[in-house]
Design a protein around this motif. Structure first.
Motif, PDB file in Angstrom:
ATOM      1  N   ARG A   1       0.326   0.438  -0.306  1.00  0.00           N
ATOM      2  CA  ARG A   1      -0.051  -0.652  -1.219  1.00  0.00           C
ATOM      3  C   ARG A   1       1.129  -1.601  -1.430  1.00  0.00           C
ATOM      4  O   ARG A   1       0.959  -2.821  -1.493  1.00  0.00           O
ATOM      5  CB  ARG A   1      -0.497  -0.061  -2.564  1.00  0.00           C
ATOM      6  CG  ARG A   1      -0.920  -1.127  -3.596  1.00  0.00           C
ATOM      7  CD  ARG A   1      -2.265  -1.677  -3.240  1.00  0.00           C
ATOM      8  NE  ARG A   1      -2.615  -2.876  -3.954  1.00  0.00           N
ATOM      9  CZ  ARG A   1      -3.790  -3.054  -4.560  1.00  0.00           C
ATOM     10  NH1 ARG A   1      -4.686  -2.100  -4.587  1.00  0.00           N
ATOM     11  NH2 ARG A   1      -4.074  -4.199  -5.143  1.00  0.00           N
ATOM     12  N   ASP A   2       2.329  -1.041  -1.539  1.00  0.00           N
ATOM     13  CA  ASP A   2       3.509  -1.882  -1.733  1.00  0.00           C
ATOM     14  C   ASP A   2       3.707  -2.815  -0.549  1.00  0.00           C
ATOM     15  O   ASP A   2       4.025  -4.003  -0.722  1.00  0.00           O
ATOM     16  CB  ASP A   2       4.755  -1.021  -1.928  1.00  0.00           C
ATOM     17  CG  ASP A   2       4.761  -0.283  -3.257  1.00  0.00           C
ATOM     18  OD1 ASP A   2       4.000  -0.683  -4.163  1.00  0.00           O
ATOM     19  OD2 ASP A   2       5.509   0.700  -3.387  1.00  0.00           O
TER      20      ASP A   2
ATOM     21  N   ARG B   1       0.924  -9.954   1.152  1.00  0.00           N
ATOM     22  CA  ARG B   1      -0.425 -10.383   0.797  1.00  0.00           C
ATOM     23  C   ARG B   1      -0.626 -11.890   0.946  1.00  0.00           C
ATOM     24  O   ARG B   1      -1.651 -12.348   1.455  1.00  0.00           O
ATOM     25  CB  ARG B   1      -0.731  -9.967  -0.638  1.00  0.00           C
ATOM     26  CG  ARG B   1      -2.155 -10.216  -1.072  1.00  0.00           C
ATOM     27  CD  ARG B   1      -2.395  -9.630  -2.454  1.00  0.00           C
ATOM     28  NE  ARG B   1      -3.789  -9.598  -2.808  1.00  0.00           N
ATOM     29  CZ  ARG B   1      -4.278  -8.949  -3.848  1.00  0.00           C
ATOM     30  NH1 ARG B   1      -3.451  -8.275  -4.643  1.00  0.00           N
ATOM     31  NH2 ARG B   1      -5.569  -8.967  -4.118  1.00  0.00           N
TER      32      ARG B   1
ATOM     33  N   GLU C   1       1.200  -5.615  -0.720  1.00  0.00           N
ATOM     34  CA  GLU C   1       1.530  -6.615  -1.737  1.00  0.00           C
ATOM     35  C   GLU C   1       2.660  -7.525  -1.272  1.00  0.00           C
ATOM     36  O   GLU C   1       2.668  -8.725  -1.567  1.00  0.00           O
ATOM     37  CB  GLU C   1       1.900  -5.936  -3.049  1.00  0.00           C
ATOM     38  CG  GLU C   1       0.745  -5.207  -3.735  1.00  0.00           C
ATOM     39  CD  GLU C   1      -0.401  -6.124  -4.136  1.00  0.00           C
ATOM     40  OE1 GLU C   1      -0.192  -7.353  -4.232  1.00  0.00           O
ATOM     41  OE2 GLU C   1      -1.523  -5.616  -4.334  1.00  0.00           O
TER      42      GLU C   1
END
Length: 293
Positions: free
Chosen positions: A144-145, A151, A148
């Motif tokens: 997820r990091d 993104r 992000e």
């Protein structure tokens, strides 16, 4: 600020087929410094004219940017393209169509070579890329990091949908939706075949077919709720006993119209099996359990 940072981010793209070229043009139009590589070098000419830097080798292209996107033919092509590249410290985003297992294995392979990997599943065709109103999007899975961090850049060609830390989840979502689409296309093919020899213009029948499929689409929410609860009866309108009884009409009509039933019978046979197992009051959600091996 996020937009300004994203606009300055350089990246590398490996693969300039129809989808890769669409991605390249979207990033270039948004002002991203872009390095590209393609096995057939001539395909790079159009994006080079738009401002892309063309690398002579995949390894050279990888060395040019910290963010490397692959959009190649298959999983083997990705590994071949990256075989001689130094991946240390690189962030890889794989937009090559693959299976969940291949995505997980590629994530491990990239990690062993010093890179981080996000896997992606593109839910769009090339003309939809870079068009904000097209409805196209890309599934992403992995860290997820890492998602992000990139993104803003990844959102330039199409909307982004993060679906989990498991690297295989983007591919799984992709293939699950494509499988549903394939089943729908099979139903559409059978429906058109039924009217093919009659004086029913396909163009007049098409809006009826679209409207019916759209009206039936909310069944997915009932199925999801029933799978979550384990109760396949509550909320059911037409139960399995009713549907199996009606299936003979579908088969007889096909025979009358001189149409093969081969697109229907696999599913109808599963419905009959579920009924025979004593689930007459259920919806056909229980058929899903018969598919699990």
């Amino acid at each position: 600020m996020e937009q300004d940072t994203a606009a300055r981010t350089p990246l590398t793209l490996l693969g300039l087929g129809a989808m890769g070229t669409a991605l390249a043009r979207a990033w270039l139009a948004a002002g991203h410094p872009l390095t590209v590589w393609n096995r057939t070098a001539a395909r790079a000419a159009p994006v080079a004219a738009d401002g892309a830097r063309v690398a002579g080798t995949a390894a050279e292209a990888v060395a040019a940017s910290g963010l490397v996107v692959t959009c190649l033919l298959d999983d083997a092509s990705v590994r071949q393209a990256l075989a001689d590249a130094d991946l240390t410290g690189r962030d890889l985003v794989n937009l090559t169509t693959s299976t969940p297992g291949q995505a997980r294995a590629l994530a491990d392979w990239a990690h062993q070579r010093g890179a981080r990997l996000l896997d992606g599943g593109i839910m769009a065709v090339p003309p939809m890329i870079g068009v904000a109103s097209s409805g196209g999007y890309v599934f992403y899975s992995g860290s997820r990091d890492l998602f992000e961090v990139h993104r803003g850049v990844l959102a330039v060609p199409a909307d982004t949908r993060y679906v989990g830390a498991d690297p295989g989840f983007a591919a799984l979502h992709d293939v699950a939706l494509l499988s549903a689409m394939t089943g729908m296309f099979a139903g559409v093919a059978h429906a058109f075949a039924l009217i093919r020899r009659e004086e029913i213009p396909p163009k007049d029948f098409a809006p009826l077919l679209e409207g019916w499929l759209t009206g039936m689409a909310p069944f997915v929410h009932l199925a999801a709720a029933q799978l979550a609860s384990g109760d396949y009866v509550t909320g059911t309108g037409s139960n399995l006993a009713m549907m199996v009884a009606a299936n003979e009409t579908l088969l007889t009509t096909a025979r009358e119209q001189g149409v093969s039933t081969e697109l229907l019978t696999p599913y109808l046979d599963l419905m009959a099996r579920r009924l025979a197992d004593g689930h007459a009051a259920e919806s056909d959600t229980g058929v899903i359990d018969l598919l699990l091996r």
